[in-house]
Scaffold this motif. Structure first.
Motif, PDB file in Angstrom:
ATOM      1  N   PRO A 170     -12.495   9.012  -3.858  1.00 28.39           N
ATOM      2  CA  PRO A 170     -13.802   9.373  -3.283  1.00 28.39           C
ATOM      3  C   PRO A 170     -14.679  10.154  -4.257  1.00 28.39           C
ATOM      4  N   THR A 171     -14.068  10.788  -5.276  1.00 29.72           N
ATOM      5  CA  THR A 171     -14.875  11.458  -6.304  1.00 29.72           C
ATOM      6  C   THR A 171     -14.522  10.887  -7.674  1.00 29.72           C
ATOM      7  N   ASP A 172     -15.552  10.648  -8.470  1.00 31.06           N
ATOM      8  CA  ASP A 172     -15.408  10.163  -9.849  1.00 31.06           C
ATOM      9  C   ASP A 172     -14.358   9.062 -10.016  1.00 31.06           C
ATOM     10  N   PRO A 173     -14.535   7.914  -9.344  1.00 31.60           N
ATOM     11  CA  PRO A 173     -13.511   6.858  -9.410  1.00 31.60           C
ATOM     12  C   PRO A 173     -13.293   6.265 -10.806  1.00 31.60           C
ATOM     13  N   THR A 174     -14.220   6.482 -11.729  1.00 32.23           N
ATOM     14  CA  THR A 174     -13.952   5.972 -13.085  1.00 32.23           C
ATOM     15  C   THR A 174     -13.038   6.915 -13.863  1.00 32.23           C
ATOM     16  N   GLU A 175     -12.971   8.164 -13.440  1.00 30.47           N
ATOM     17  CA  GLU A 175     -12.092   9.159 -14.076  1.00 30.47           C
ATOM     18  C   GLU A 175     -10.770   9.283 -13.334  1.00 30.47           C
ATOM     19  N   ASN A 176     -10.861   9.259 -11.989  1.00 30.75           N
ATOM     20  CA  ASN A 176      -9.702   9.551 -11.147  1.00 30.75           C
ATOM     21  C   ASN A 176      -9.108   8.257 -10.595  1.00 30.75           C
ATOM     22  N   ILE A 177      -7.785   8.131 -10.707  1.00 33.59           N
ATOM     23  CA  ILE A 177      -7.122   6.920 -10.217  1.00 33.59           C
ATOM     24  C   ILE A 177      -7.220   6.816  -8.690  1.00 33.59           C
ATOM     25  N   ASP A 178      -6.991   5.607  -8.199  1.00 35.88           N
ATOM     26  CA  ASP A 178      -7.149   5.310  -6.769  1.00 35.88           C
ATOM     27  C   ASP A 178      -6.194   6.138  -5.908  1.00 35.88           C
ATOM     28  N   TRP A 179      -6.605   6.356  -4.673  1.00 41.09           N
ATOM     29  CA  TRP A 179      -5.712   6.890  -3.652  1.00 41.09           C
ATOM     30  C   TRP A 179      -4.956   5.685  -3.064  1.00 41.09           C
ATOM     31  N   LEU A 180      -3.675   5.881  -2.761  1.00 43.55           N
ATOM     32  CA  LEU A 180      -2.840   4.756  -2.333  1.00 43.55           C
ATOM     33  C   LEU A 180      -2.006   5.102  -1.109  1.00 43.55           C
ATOM     34  N   SER A 181      -1.651   4.052  -0.365  1.00 38.51           N
ATOM     35  CA  SER A 181      -0.541   4.167   0.584  1.00 38.51           C
ATOM     36  C   SER A 181       0.494   3.114   0.206  1.00 38.51           C
ATOM     37  N   LEU A 182       1.757   3.451   0.420  1.00 36.93           N
ATOM     38  CA  LEU A 182       2.856   2.526   0.105  1.00 36.93           C
ATOM     39  C   LEU A 182       3.894   2.605   1.201  1.00 36.93           C
ATOM     40  N   ASP A 183       4.537   1.480   1.454  1.00 43.19           N
ATOM     41  CA  ASP A 183       5.692   1.462   2.354  1.00 43.19           C
ATOM     42  C   ASP A 183       6.956   1.611   1.520  1.00 43.19           C
ATOM     43  N   GLY A 184       7.920   2.351   2.054  1.00 41.39           N
ATOM     44  CA  GLY A 184       9.217   2.438   1.403  1.00 41.39           C
ATOM     45  C   GLY A 184       9.970   1.130   1.609  1.00 41.39           C
ATOM     46  N   VAL A 185      10.448   0.512   0.518  1.00 41.56           N
ATOM     47  CA  VAL A 185      11.191  -0.748   0.643  1.00 41.56           C
ATOM     48  C   VAL A 185      12.650  -0.589   0.250  1.00 41.56           C
ATOM     49  N   GLN A 186      12.979   0.582  -0.299  1.00 43.99           N
ATOM     50  CA  GLN A 186      14.378   0.858  -0.647  1.00 43.99           C
ATOM     51  C   GLN A 186      14.562   2.373  -0.723  1.00 43.99           C
ATOM     52  N   GLY A 187      15.742   2.850  -0.300  1.00 39.85           N
ATOM     53  CA  GLY A 187      16.010   4.284  -0.315  1.00 39.85           C
ATOM     54  C   GLY A 187      15.637   4.925   1.011  1.00 39.85           C
ATOM     55  N   ASN A 188      16.121   6.149   1.233  1.00 42.95           N
ATOM     56  CA  ASN A 188      15.917   6.809   2.522  1.00 42.95           C
ATOM     57  C   ASN A 188      15.020   8.043   2.457  1.00 42.95           C
ATOM     58  N   LEU A 189      14.335   8.221   1.317  1.00 39.93           N
ATOM     59  CA  LEU A 189      13.523   9.434   1.174  1.00 39.93           C
ATOM     60  C   LEU A 189      12.299   9.429   2.079  1.00 39.93           C
ATOM     61  N   ALA A 190      11.691   8.253   2.286  1.00 31.81           N
ATOM     62  CA  ALA A 190      10.458   8.183   3.068  1.00 31.81           C
ATOM     63  C   ALA A 190      10.242   6.771   3.585  1.00 31.81           C
TER      64      ALA A 190
END
Ligand SMILES: *[C@@H]1O[C@H](CO)[C@@H](O)[C@H](O)[C@H]1NC(C)=O
Length: 229
Positions: A170-190
Motif C-alpha cells: 500500500p506504500t511505495d510499491p516500487t520500493e517495498n515488496i508485495d504483501w502476501l497470503s499463503l496456505d500451509g501445504v506441508q508442516g504443522n507450524l501454521a
C-alpha cells in the motif's frame, strides 16, 4: 561501534515502551491490520494468530533475458514480537528496517537481531528460506522453519507455503515488496501465513542480462495462523 550507537539510539523509544520485552505471549486476540478496500488478502475467520514476527533478510533476484529481475528466493531471520503492544508493530518494523538498511555490508540479520537486545532479549522464532517445491519437485517454495530456534525438538515446527493472495504494498510499491497470503501445504507450524508491512526488497526496474544475481535487503512482518503449536 557506530552501528551499536545507532541501534541504541533508534531503540530508545521502544525501550521506554517495552522495558522488559518477553516472548511467547498469546496473540490469538490480535487483529491483523489488512488494508480496507482490497480483496486480495482476506483475514482468516476460523483460525487465530499463533506467532507474530518481524523479519530482516534478503530477497534474491536473477537477471532474466528480458532485462528485468526475477525473484529466486529469500533468506530471513524472524524474531518474536508477540509481547510488544500491537500498536508498536509498525514502528518496530520501521526501526528494524532502518537499522538493517544502514547496517554495514558484512553485518548479518542474525547480528542485527542480536544487537536488538537493547530492547530486552529478542527471541528468534526461526528462519525463512526457500526449498524445492515439495509437491511438484520443481521450482521453489517458501518455508518458515522454527525447528532450529524457538521450537527446537519439534521436527514438524515448519510450514511450506503456497501463495493464495498478492497485494502490491500500500506504500511505495516500487520500493517495498508485495504483501502476501499463503496456505500451509506441508508442516504443522501454521495453516496460513501472511507477509505484511513490507519494507524495501524490490529490485531495480531493469538489469543487463548476464550480470550476477543480486540480494536486496528487506524487512517485514510475518503472521502465522492456526497450526498445531
Ligand atoms: C540468497 O542470497 C544470499 C546471499 O546474499 C545467500 O546466502 C542465500 O543462500 C541465497 N538464497 C537463495 C534462496 O537464493
Amino acid at each position: 561501534m557506530m552501528f551499536s550507537i545507532l541501534l541504541t539510539t533508534v531503540f530508545a523509544s521502544l525501550t521506554l515502551a517495552a522495558p522488559s520485552l518477553k516472548s511467547g505471549c498469546d496473540v490469538s486476540h490480535v487483529v491483523i491490520p489488512l488494508p480496507a478496500g482490497q480483496t486480495q488478502l482476506v483475514a482468516p475467520t476460523t483460525t487465530t494468530p499463533r506467532f507474530i514476527g518481524i523479519a530482516a533478510g534478503v530477497q534474491n533476484y536473477t537477471c532474466a533475458a528480458t532485462g528485468t529481475y526475477t525473484n529466486v528466493g529469500a533468506v530471513a531471520e524472524i524474531f518474536d514480537v508477540s509481547c510488544l503492544d500491537p500498536g508498536l508493530f509498525v514502528k518496530a518494523t520501521d526501526i528494524v528496517s532502518s537499522v538493517w538498511e544502514k547496517a554495514p555490508k558484512g553485518v548479518t540479520p542474525q547480528k542485527v537481531i542480536k544487537d536488538l537486545a537493547v530492547i530486552g532479549s529478542p527471541i528468534v522464532l526461526g528462519q525463512h528460506y526457500f526449498i524445492t517445491n515439495p509437491i511438484t519437485g520443481t521450482g521453489l517454495s517458501p518455508k518458515w522453519d522454527f525447528t532450529s530456534a524457538s521450537l527446537a525438538g519439534h521436527p514438524d515446527a515448519f510450514v511450506v507455503g503456497a501463495r493464495t493472495g498478492d497485494l502490491p504494498s500500500p506504500t511505495d510499491p516500487t520500493e517495498n515488496i508485495d504483501w502476501l497470503s499463503l496456505d500451509g501445504v506441508q508442516g504443522n507450524l501454521a495453516d496460513q501465513i501472511f507477509r505484511i508491512e513490507t519494507r524495501k526488497g524490490q529490485p531495480p526496474s531493469s538489469c543487463t542480462p548476464g550480470t550476477p544475481d543480486i540480494s536486496v535487503r528487506y524487512a517485514s512482518q510475518y503472521w502465522f495462523f492456526g497450526g498445531s503449536f
